[in-house]
Design a protein around this motif. Sequence first.
Motif, PDB file in Angstrom:
ATOM      1  N   MET A   1      -6.554  -3.348   1.294  1.00 28.59           N
ATOM      2  CA  MET A   1      -7.437  -2.447   0.557  1.00 28.59           C
ATOM      3  C   MET A   1      -7.862  -3.123  -0.742  1.00 28.59           C
ATOM      4  O   MET A   1      -7.018  -3.491  -1.566  1.00 28.59           O
ATOM      5  CB  MET A   1      -6.732  -1.127   0.247  1.00 28.59           C
ATOM      6  CG  MET A   1      -7.609  -0.135  -0.512  1.00 28.59           C
ATOM      7  SD  MET A   1      -9.067   0.408   0.413  1.00 28.59           S
ATOM      8  CE  MET A   1      -8.287   1.488   1.642  1.00 28.59           C
TER       9      MET A   1
ATOM     10  N   ASP B   1      -9.257   1.509  -8.877  1.00 31.78           N
ATOM     11  CA  ASP B   1      -9.938   2.412  -7.948  1.00 31.78           C
ATOM     12  C   ASP B   1     -10.127   1.719  -6.598  1.00 31.78           C
ATOM     13  O   ASP B   1     -10.442   0.525  -6.545  1.00 31.78           O
ATOM     14  CB  ASP B   1     -11.316   2.815  -8.499  1.00 31.78           C
ATOM     15  CG  ASP B   1     -11.224   3.478  -9.857  1.00 31.78           C
ATOM     16  OD1 ASP B   1     -10.289   4.278 -10.056  1.00 31.78           O
ATOM     17  OD2 ASP B   1     -12.075   3.180 -10.722  1.00 31.78           O
ATOM     18  N   THR B   2      -9.963   2.468  -5.519  1.00 25.57           N
ATOM     19  CA  THR B   2     -10.113   1.880  -4.192  1.00 25.57           C
ATOM     20  C   THR B   2     -11.589   1.630  -3.879  1.00 25.57           C
ATOM     21  O   THR B   2     -12.454   2.441  -4.208  1.00 25.57           O
ATOM     22  CB  THR B   2      -9.511   2.786  -3.102  1.00 25.57           C
ATOM     23  OG1 THR B   2     -10.158   4.057  -3.133  1.00 25.57           O
ATOM     24  CG2 THR B   2      -8.020   2.982  -3.327  1.00 25.57           C
TER      25      THR B   2
ATOM     26  N   LEU C   1      -9.317  -3.190  -4.473  1.00 24.66           N
ATOM     27  CA  LEU C   1      -9.378  -2.317  -5.650  1.00 24.66           C
ATOM     28  C   LEU C   1     -10.234  -2.989  -6.710  1.00 24.66           C
ATOM     29  O   LEU C   1     -10.321  -4.222  -6.763  1.00 24.66           O
ATOM     30  CB  LEU C   1      -7.980  -2.091  -6.241  1.00 24.66           C
ATOM     31  CG  LEU C   1      -6.832  -1.656  -5.327  1.00 24.66           C
ATOM     32  CD1 LEU C   1      -5.557  -1.558  -6.152  1.00 24.66           C
ATOM     33  CD2 LEU C   1      -7.144  -0.341  -4.653  1.00 24.66           C
TER      34      LEU C   1
ATOM     35  N   TRP D   1       0.814  -1.213   0.000  1.00 25.60           N
ATOM     36  CA  TRP D   1       0.000   0.000   0.000  1.00 25.60           C
ATOM     37  C   TRP D   1       0.850   1.266   0.000  1.00 25.60           C
ATOM     38  O   TRP D   1       0.527   2.252  -0.641  1.00 25.60           O
ATOM     39  CB  TRP D   1      -0.942  -0.029   1.192  1.00 25.60           C
ATOM     40  CG  TRP D   1      -1.934   1.074   1.247  1.00 25.60           C
ATOM     41  CD1 TRP D   1      -2.080   1.999   2.243  1.00 25.60           C
ATOM     42  CD2 TRP D   1      -2.958   1.378   0.291  1.00 25.60           C
ATOM     43  NE1 TRP D   1      -3.109   2.862   1.972  1.00 25.60           N
ATOM     44  CE2 TRP D   1      -3.672   2.495   0.768  1.00 25.60           C
ATOM     45  CE3 TRP D   1      -3.345   0.814  -0.932  1.00 25.60           C
ATOM     46  CZ2 TRP D   1      -4.744   3.062   0.067  1.00 25.60           C
ATOM     47  CZ3 TRP D   1      -4.405   1.378  -1.627  1.00 25.60           C
ATOM     48  CH2 TRP D   1      -5.085   2.483  -1.133  1.00 25.60           C
TER      49      TRP D   1
ATOM     50  N   ALA E   1      -2.634  -3.563  -1.431  1.00 19.02           N
ATOM     51  CA  ALA E   1      -3.759  -3.273  -2.315  1.00 19.02           C
ATOM     52  C   ALA E   1      -4.002  -4.513  -3.160  1.00 19.02           C
ATOM     53  O   ALA E   1      -3.078  -5.013  -3.809  1.00 19.02           O
ATOM     54  CB  ALA E   1      -3.446  -2.076  -3.206  1.00 19.02           C
TER      55      ALA E   1
END
Length: 287
Positions: free
Chosen positions: A130, A137-138, A132, A103, A209
């Motif tokens: 996180m 895009d998060t 995506l 991240w 991510a």
Amino acid sequence: MEANIKLHDMNLPMISIVVAVYNGADTLKQCIDSVLSQTFANKELIVIDGGSCDGTIELLEANSQINYWISEPDTGVYNAWNKALSHVKGEWICFLGADDYFWNNQVLERMAQELAVVSSSISVAYGSVMLLNSQGDTLYPIGDPWGAVKQRFKQVMSVPHPGLMHRRSLFERQGQFDESFRIGGDYEFLLRELKTAEAFFIPDLITVAMRQGGLSSTPFNSLESLMDARRAQKLHGQVFPGPVWLSAVIRIYIRLFLWEVVGENSARKLMDIGRKIMGRPPYWTKT
């Protein structure tokens, strides 16, 4: 590599990052760069390629900072991870997907500081991940404290595996990943340990991510993932499925039914309406 390690880092445990890849040139560079840019220097990067033909090998050949890599056919991600285990030197091992990345550049430094003081009885440590979408895009983070998911873990995979740290001695005690699993091998391996042992959650730390669209992140493959989880549970003495697992299976069949009856786009909208009613952020319309 050792010559560049700061004295501070030398006093912290070494971390080995393992990446399995097959024809992943589109995302692998970002993954590798996120490892090599970490402020924590006492690390190593091992890449196991399954015999790619899309430019992955050229990318690996051009990167001299990778500590070890090999390219040859394999039978899947768990076979690749098992190959890596004989080459790791770190006290802790992290398995990172080729479409995933750390991240920020301080993740390993923060993680190593926590690992240095964790009880010797703990062999699994993790933070949040996180999510995506495929465009990068998060969406939202996942990962809850161990006390909140401990009982749930005995029925479904309730800790995020990307970025999760395994003490190397864990593999010496529990063996390697079971390569007969296609999706659930990481869950089965962790279940060997965590059906009786504790895990350590690091709060306020997003580790990785993770792009959605991998093996276990579609409703069709989610069912296979749950069936793999059930097989793992049986291997470890759980004769009957629990209510959490049964509920998850029912939800997947509802999703598949909606997919068939109203079409994918409408099904995604309906499922996110359900998520909103339950107070959860949208997922299906975002992926």
